[in-house]
Design an enzyme around this catalytic site. Structure first.
Site, PDB file in Angstrom:
ATOM      1  N   HIS A   1      39.340 -45.414  29.029  1.00  0.00           N
ATOM      2  CA  HIS A   1      39.533 -46.557  29.925  1.00  0.00           C
ATOM      3  C   HIS A   1      41.010 -46.928  30.016  1.00  0.00           C
ATOM      4  CE1 HIS A   1      35.523 -46.994  27.997  1.00  0.00           C
ATOM      5  NE2 HIS A   1      35.145 -47.168  29.242  1.00  0.00           N
TER       6      HIS A   1
ATOM      7  N   HIS B   1      33.641 -42.269  34.838  1.00  0.00           N
ATOM      8  CA  HIS B   1      33.767 -41.158  33.891  1.00  0.00           C
ATOM      9  C   HIS B   1      32.988 -39.931  34.354  1.00  0.00           C
ATOM     10  CE1 HIS B   1      35.508 -44.157  31.328  1.00  0.00           C
ATOM     11  NE2 HIS B   1      34.380 -44.822  31.222  1.00  0.00           N
TER      12      HIS B   1
END
Length: 329
Positions: free
Chosen positions: A215, A56
């Site tokens: 995700h 991320h």
């Protein structure tokens, strides 16, 4: 799978080593257990520690530095860090005023940070980030997921901590900011976790996933590709229905890329969003556009709104110096 990679098992260590070397003026890397810490600590300041699965970036490692985090605990790609990482990081950066954990609402992150807090002999508190309005529950979370609102909380609470505020006030401020912040995302493509070697989910060339998680978790629905204005309106309508901002409110608007969306398209989305918010009587007085909470090479974006007041504006504008966010003196 085509990625710049040597060996899958070494991906995280090589990534973190490169980051720490590139930003050696700001951070130092520890590998046993794995965490990064701020190079220069401020004695007597509440320490801010965050973390989560890698993939991320720049979240969370890119926000270590003056005005934001003191340490970050990166797990493997899309995998929670472990309690021993969190405990070691907290002990490394505590300078006597306690440690505030800033945790995105994912089951693994939440459980492991709770364990670290329970096992620690330090004064700790936790701010739970759950800004995603797309779903109330999923198999990845208990309640709403944490998205790019995490960056806003880290920036604002990081600024408050620099003023010498105590642990109780830092937590209360973080909780208030989180309550006044909401996000929702959309994906055009999936991404590939290096360990898996295949796309996380399948999506057609003419489809979008509305409300996707960072995700690759499913969103509210799958639909045909729409115009940027139509996508913007759907996401902002959901966000504003959740926040219920009063007409005339000042807001911070974050247009966040998920990894593979060109900056030109993110600015186009910002333009769409500002026009939509203007029609709703909301004033965009602060803004941020770019890749801040990504999902590897996923093409897509998220919108985040934070309702502002004088205190939040002051702490948003205050100086910050990290690898991924820096302004002021």
């Amino acid at each position: 799978m085509k990625k710049f990679i040597n060996h899958v098992d070494d991906f995280l260590v090589e990534t973190l080593s490169g980051f720490a070397s590139a930003h050696s003026d700001l951070t130092a890397l520890n590998l046993q257990p794995t965490y990064l810490e701020r190079k220069v600590l401020t004695p007597g300041k509440v320490a801010l520690v965050s973390g989560g699965g890698s993939g991320h970036e720049p979240l969370h490692i890119g926000f270590i530095g003056r005005g934001m985090l003191d340490a970050a605990c990166p797990g493997e790609v899309f995998t929670s860090p472990t309690p021993d990482q969190m405990m070691a990081a907290a002990q490394a950066v505590d300078t006597g005023a306690g440690v505030l954990f800033i945790v995105k609402n994912y089951s693994g992150d939440l459980i492991n940070f709770e364990m670290a807090s329970d096992m620690s002999n330090l004064a700790t508190a936790t701010v739970l980030i759950n800004d995603d309005v797309a779903v109330e529950n999923s198999r990845y979370t208990t309640g709403r997921r944490g998205l790019a609102g995490t960056v806003i909380v880290q920036k604002l609470v990081g600024s408050l901590a620099e003023t010498g505020a105590d642990l109780e006030h830092c937590k209360a401020f973080g909780d208030r900011v989180n309550k006044n912040t909401a996000s929702m995302g959309v994906a055009l493509t999936s991404c590939i976790v290096p360990e898996a070697g295949t796309t996380t989910f399948e999506i057609g060339d003419d489809e979008v996933e509305i409300g996707v998680g960072i995700h690759g978790e499913p969103g509210r629905r799958r639909d045909k590709l729409m115009s940027a204005d139509a996508i913007t309106a759907e996401l902002l309508e959901a966000i504003c229905n959740d926040l219920q901002p009063a007409q005339g409110s000042e807001v911070l608007l974050v247009v966040n890329g998920l990894g593979a969306t060109p900056l030109s398209e993110l600015y186009l989305l910002f333009n769409c969003a500002q026009k939509w918010l203007d029609k709703k009587g909301l004033s965009v007085s602060r803004s941020l556009v770019g890749n801040y909470t990504t999902a590897l090479e996923m093409a897509g974006a998220s919108f985040t709104l934070c309702i502002l007041d004088e205190m939040t504006k002051e702490h948003w504008d205050s100086p910050v110096h990290t690898a991924a966010l820096r302004w002021g003196a």
